[in-house]
Design a protein around this motif. Sequence first.
Motif, PDB file in Angstrom:
ATOM      1  N   SER A 293      -9.690   8.499  -0.805  1.00  0.00           N
ATOM      2  CA  SER A 293      -8.902   8.241   0.410  1.00  0.00           C
ATOM      3  C   SER A 293      -7.424   8.496   0.193  1.00  0.00           C
ATOM      4  CB  SER A 293      -9.107   6.796   0.874  1.00  0.00           C
ATOM      5  OG  SER A 293     -10.465   6.534   1.123  1.00  0.00           O
ATOM      6  N   LYS A 294      -7.043   8.806  -1.047  1.00  0.00           N
ATOM      7  CA  LYS A 294      -5.632   8.991  -1.402  1.00  0.00           C
ATOM      8  C   LYS A 294      -4.827   7.754  -0.991  1.00  0.00           C
ATOM      9  CE  LYS A 294      -5.647  14.057  -1.115  1.00  0.00           C
ATOM     10  NZ  LYS A 294      -6.968  14.272  -0.507  1.00  0.00           N
ATOM     11  N   TYR A 295      -5.270   6.639  -1.504  1.00  0.00           N
ATOM     12  CA  TYR A 295      -4.732   5.344  -1.067  1.00  0.00           C
ATOM     13  C   TYR A 295      -4.681   4.426  -2.265  1.00  0.00           C
ATOM     14  CZ  TYR A 295      -4.463   1.212   2.017  1.00  0.00           C
ATOM     15  OH  TYR A 295      -4.074   0.079   2.683  1.00  0.00           O
TER      16      TYR A 295
ATOM     17  N   THR B 205       0.058   5.687   0.597  1.00  0.00           N
ATOM     18  CA  THR B 205      -0.845   6.825   0.757  1.00  0.00           C
ATOM     19  C   THR B 205      -0.149   8.068   0.221  1.00  0.00           C
ATOM     20  OG1 THR B 205      -0.037   7.277   2.989  1.00  0.00           O
ATOM     21  CG2 THR B 205      -1.966   5.858   2.793  1.00  0.00           C
TER      22      THR B 205
ATOM     23  N   ASN C 105       0.808  -1.218   0.000  1.00  0.00           N
ATOM     24  CA  ASN C 105       0.000   0.000   0.000  1.00  0.00           C
ATOM     25  C   ASN C 105       0.839   1.265   0.000  1.00  0.00           C
ATOM     26  OD1 ASN C 105      -2.503  -1.641   0.701  1.00  0.00           O
ATOM     27  ND2 ASN C 105      -1.226  -2.013   2.482  1.00  0.00           N
TER      28      ASN C 105
END
Lengths: 111, 115
Positions: A69-71, A24, A22
């Motif tokens: 969510s900027k993810y 961000t 992941n």
Amino acid sequence: QKEVEQDPGPLSVPEGAIVSLNCTYSNSAFQYFMWYRQYSRKGPELLMYTYSSGNKEDGRFTAQVDKSSKYISLFIRDSQPSDSATYLCAMRTGGADGLTFGKGTHLIIQP
Amino acid sequence: GAVVSQHPSRVICKSGTSVKIECRSLDFQATTMFWYRQFPKQSLMLMATSNEGSKATYEQGVEKDKFLINHASLTLSTLTVTSAHPEDSSFYICSARSFTNEKLFFGSGTQLSVL
């Protein structure tokens, strides 16, 4: 706060497991999202390329982007020892700008 | 996929000398090339952006007189590290993008060691 945050790991999982990587980010102007795989002392190899939000699948790899969510995520199914490498997320706003990279996550797949 | 060739893969030089690194796009015309630097266990940091036929745009903190970039043709960009010092030792990677393709492709990188 850095523009792109990525856990450097190392992340160690057994062979065959599903891997979740992941990143961000803070810049809402990013539109293009990429995942690169980099073996030690080699240039990055493009794995997945996504524009805007959504999912994209390519073989054992699935990339997800959630702009609200900027993810972003990269999933690797049926992981194999040859998947052991550093995985870098990267993104850019558009036009002629260069990529902003995450720090990279060092992934280890245990046989 | 597109191929970007980068040479040399490794260079060791004495302090004060200059080193040239070449980056070639083999099967497409690279209207834009980027140069990155990567220190051990760190991410890639953009150094400069070059468009064919124009001067390179350097990122903040990158000395343009020390890192000379030439993008004289649509298939070749060079990075020259002038008067190299030990602190310039790093892994340098180029990437290239064509006008028609949004994707970036990377060279295999050059490990520079300055003694």
